[in-house]
Scaffold this motif. Structure first.
Motif, PDB file in Angstrom:
ATOM      1  N   ILE A  47      -5.851   4.794  -4.981  1.00  0.00           N
ATOM      2  CA  ILE A  47      -6.465   4.495  -3.691  1.00  0.00           C
ATOM      3  C   ILE A  47      -5.789   5.306  -2.591  1.00  0.00           C
ATOM      4  O   ILE A  47      -6.459   5.904  -1.729  1.00  0.00           O
ATOM      5  N   GLU A  48      -4.467   5.352  -2.608  1.00  0.00           N
ATOM      6  CA  GLU A  48      -3.739   6.122  -1.599  1.00  0.00           C
ATOM      7  C   GLU A  48      -4.064   7.610  -1.699  1.00  0.00           C
ATOM      8  O   GLU A  48      -4.172   8.301  -0.683  1.00  0.00           O
ATOM      9  N   ASP A  49      -4.232   8.101  -2.917  1.00  0.00           N
ATOM     10  CA  ASP A  49      -4.591   9.511  -3.102  1.00  0.00           C
ATOM     11  C   ASP A  49      -5.976   9.791  -2.532  1.00  0.00           C
ATOM     12  O   ASP A  49      -6.210  10.843  -1.909  1.00  0.00           O
ATOM     13  N   VAL A  50      -6.916   8.883  -2.760  1.00  0.00           N
ATOM     14  CA  VAL A  50      -8.268   9.053  -2.214  1.00  0.00           C
ATOM     15  C   VAL A  50      -8.230   9.056  -0.686  1.00  0.00           C
ATOM     16  O   VAL A  50      -8.867   9.891  -0.031  1.00  0.00           O
ATOM     17  N   GLY A  69     -11.392  -4.116   0.968  1.00  0.00           N
ATOM     18  CA  GLY A  69     -10.862  -4.860  -0.163  1.00  0.00           C
ATOM     19  C   GLY A  69      -9.467  -4.451  -0.577  1.00  0.00           C
ATOM     20  O   GLY A  69      -8.940  -4.944  -1.576  1.00  0.00           O
ATOM     21  N   THR A  70      -8.870  -3.531   0.170  1.00  0.00           N
ATOM     22  CA  THR A  70      -7.499  -3.095  -0.118  1.00  0.00           C
ATOM     23  C   THR A  70      -6.668  -3.208   1.152  1.00  0.00           C
ATOM     24  O   THR A  70      -7.186  -3.481   2.239  1.00  0.00           O
ATOM     25  N   ASN A  71      -5.384  -2.988   1.020  1.00  0.00           N
ATOM     26  CA  ASN A  71      -4.490  -3.014   2.175  1.00  0.00           C
ATOM     27  C   ASN A  71      -4.259  -1.614   2.744  1.00  0.00           C
ATOM     28  O   ASN A  71      -3.317  -1.407   3.515  1.00  0.00           O
ATOM     29  N   SER A  72      -5.097  -0.674   2.330  1.00  0.00           N
ATOM     30  CA  SER A  72      -4.903   0.721   2.732  1.00  0.00           C
ATOM     31  C   SER A  72      -5.710   1.026   3.992  1.00  0.00           C
ATOM     32  O   SER A  72      -6.932   1.191   3.936  1.00  0.00           O
TER      33      SER A  72
END
Length: 248
Positions: free
Chosen positions: A6-9, A61-64
């Protein structure tokens, strides 16, 4: 592993958005490109908020949730086109996440498409053609000299002073001073037409166009910000010319 992906995206999306916004892309295009890239990598629900000075991007839906500042903006539509092409290739499944990041990194570190001398030559020719169009061929040569000198001065001053207003003011001053000097030397007759042609490469045409486009698309903050930026540029150009005429 999922969190790392997710962080990479998010990193890839932000890099693409940053490149486009710094190169003169419209805010709606930046937002659309970022969300399309995220969807292509399986993040169907993403949100982006773009202004001329900042980008906020998150995956639902994420904390990013990430924010980056945009401090430098220029006009490089070639970079915008390249990032658009990379985005389309991602959507077609032709690039993996790591390949997309490498492609975007190459764009980020690439040298300008044209060296300064070519940009200056193009600006000089554009100035000469504008002046000739509105005032006659007699104004071609003096506007060629003053327009090229003004653009070169703008680039040099802007590299030293990171405030565009002062660079634009100085460039307009140089253009006006050269036009007056050349007119006194017997080159050209209509000072006003030569001055108009000389400052044409400095006119914020893309900023005005993007401001109107953003306002029409409902991006009110971005549209007003770009409009204010265009106004300041026009004000700097007008002030530089007015200063020359006041000490004439």
């Amino acid at each position: 592993m999922m969190g790392e992906r997710i962080e990479d995206v998010v990193d890839v999306c932000l890099l693409a958005g940053k490149l486009m916004l710094e190169s003169g892309g419209e805010t709606y295009r930046v937002e659309d490109t970022m969300m399309r890239i995220a969807a292509s990598f399986g993040m169907a629900r993403s949100h982006s908020y773009v202004t001329p000075t900042a980008i906020i991007f998150s995956i639902e839906g994420t904390n990013s949730t990430r924010l980056i500042r945009i401090s430098e903006r220029s006009t490089d539509l070639a970079k915008v086109a390249v990032v658009n092409d990379i985005s389309r290739r991602i959507s077609r499944g032709e690039l993996t996440l790591s390949e997309a990041r490498e492609e975007l990194a190459r764009v980020a570190y690439a040298q300008p498409s044209y060296p300064l001398w070519q940009q200056t030559a193009a600006a000089a020719l554009a100035s000469a053609c504008f002046a000739s169009l509105i005032g006659g061929i007699a104004h071609f040569l003096p506007s060629l000299v003053s327009g090229g000198a003004a653009f070169w001065c703008f680039e040099m001053v802007h590299r030293l002073v990171k405030i565009r207003f002062f660079a634009e003011f100085f460039a307009a001053f140089v253009a006006g001073w050269l036009v007056l000097w050349l007119a006194k030397a017997g080159f050209g007759r209509d000072v006003a037409n030569m001055m108009i042609g000389s400052v044409m490469p400095l006119v914020p045409g893309l900023a005005i166009t993007n401001a109107v486009r953003d306002l029409m698309a409902g991006h009110l903050i971005a549209g007003l910000s770009r409009g204010a930026e265009a106004f300041l540029t026009a004000f700097a150009i007008g002030t530089g010319i007015a200063f020359v005429l006041s000490i004439r």
